[in-house]
Motif scaffolding. Sequence first.
Motif, PDB file in Angstrom:
ATOM      1  N   SER A 174       0.824  -1.204   0.000  1.00 30.48           N
ATOM      2  CA  SER A 174       0.000   0.000   0.000  1.00 30.48           C
ATOM      3  C   SER A 174       0.859   1.256   0.000  1.00 30.48           C
ATOM      4  O   SER A 174       0.618   2.196  -0.764  1.00 30.48           O
ATOM      5  N   LYS A 192       1.308   4.164  -3.038  1.00 33.47           N
ATOM      6  CA  LYS A 192       1.222   5.613  -2.823  1.00 33.47           C
ATOM      7  C   LYS A 192       2.498   6.294  -3.297  1.00 33.47           C
ATOM      8  O   LYS A 192       2.465   7.396  -3.862  1.00 33.47           O
ATOM      9  N   ASP A 245       2.369   6.617  -7.036  1.00 30.49           N
ATOM     10  CA  ASP A 245       1.466   7.708  -7.419  1.00 30.49           C
ATOM     11  C   ASP A 245       2.146   9.058  -7.220  1.00 30.49           C
ATOM     12  O   ASP A 245       2.043   9.955  -8.067  1.00 30.49           O
ATOM     13  N   GLN A 246       2.826   9.190  -6.081  1.00 29.66           N
ATOM     14  CA  GLN A 246       3.559  10.429  -5.803  1.00 29.66           C
ATOM     15  C   GLN A 246       4.618  10.685  -6.866  1.00 29.66           C
ATOM     16  O   GLN A 246       4.736  11.803  -7.404  1.00 29.66           O
TER      17      GLN A 246
END
Length: 322
Positions: free
Chosen positions: A124, A128, A131-132
Motif C-alpha cells: 500500500s 502511494k 502515485d507520488q
Amino acid sequence: MSLTRRQTITALAASAGASLLPKPVRSAPELADKADSSPTNTAPAAPFTLCLNMSTIRGHKLGFVKELETASKAGFRSVEIWMDTYQDYLKSHSPADARKLLSDLGITVENTIGFAPWLVDDASARAKGLDQLKREMELLAQIGCKRTAAPSIGVQGPDAPLVDLRRAAERYRAILDLGDQTGVVPQLELWGFSRNLNKLSEVMYVALESGHPSARVLLDIYHLYKGGSAPAGLPFVGKPAIEVFHVNDYPANLSREAITDADRVFPGDGVAPIRDTLRVIKDPTRPIVLSLEVFNKTYYAQPADTVAKTAFQKMKAMVAGV
C-alpha cells in the motif's frame, strides 16, 4: 547484504556487459544540430557539464526563484533542484511560469532530488509512492527536466528490513515504466549510509536485473566512500549507465564510519580521488553532468552568492585537464 550463488553469478555476468546498455535516444534538435555542424567547427564537446545541486545553498532558504538566480549569477547553466522547493513555488505559480524563469536565466534542470518511497515492502505504501512519483514526474516534464533521483527512501534507516535485490529490481522496473509514460527517467541512487542499496555492486545488480534499457545509476564521490565501494569497481559500471554524477570532497581526518553528509566539502578541499574518478567515468560520446552536492553548515553561514561563485570556481578547477 548476502546474495545467493545464482544472484552473484548473474550480477557478475551482467556487469561484464554493462557497457552494452543502450545510450539515450537523441532528440530531433540534437540530431539536427549534429547534422548541421560544419567541417570547420569540429572541436569536441566539453566532457563534463558543471551543475549545482541546490543542496549547496539549501540552508540559505532562498526559495525556488532566488536559488536559480543565484546559480545563474555564479555562472552555472545547469542545476539539480529539490522537489519540495519546486512544489512550494507551484503553490502560487504554474509550471509555465517556472519554464519561462528557467529560459530567461538560461538554466537547464538536469535532475531533481525527490523522495517518493518506491522501494518499500509494504504494498500500500509503495503504491502511494508510485502515485507520488508519477505526479512529480509529470510536473518535472513540464519544465524540461528529464531525470529524477530514486534513492532508497523508506528503507534507508539502520533498522530497516533488507530488501531482496530481485524484488528491488522489479520495483525499479516499475518506476522506469513510469518514466516511459512521463519522459522523466528515475536515476537509481546509491546512498552509502543506507541499509539498502549502499554499495556499487547492489545498485548495479538492481539496474541490470531490471531489464529496462533506460536504467541509470546516480553515484556520488562521498557515498561511494561512505558505503565502502572501492573506486576500482567503477570501470565495470559501463559509461552509458552514468548520466549524472555527484561530486564533492571529504576531509582526511574522518573515517568512513564516522563521516556524515554534512562533512562534505568543495572539490579540491579534501582527499577524495576526484580527478582519477572523473577520468574513469569520462565518456567521449557525450558529456557527463557533474553536480556539486554538499550540505555544509559553514557554507550556509556565508552569503549564498559567495558559496555559489566559490562552487563554480572549484568545479572549473576540478575538471581542468581531465
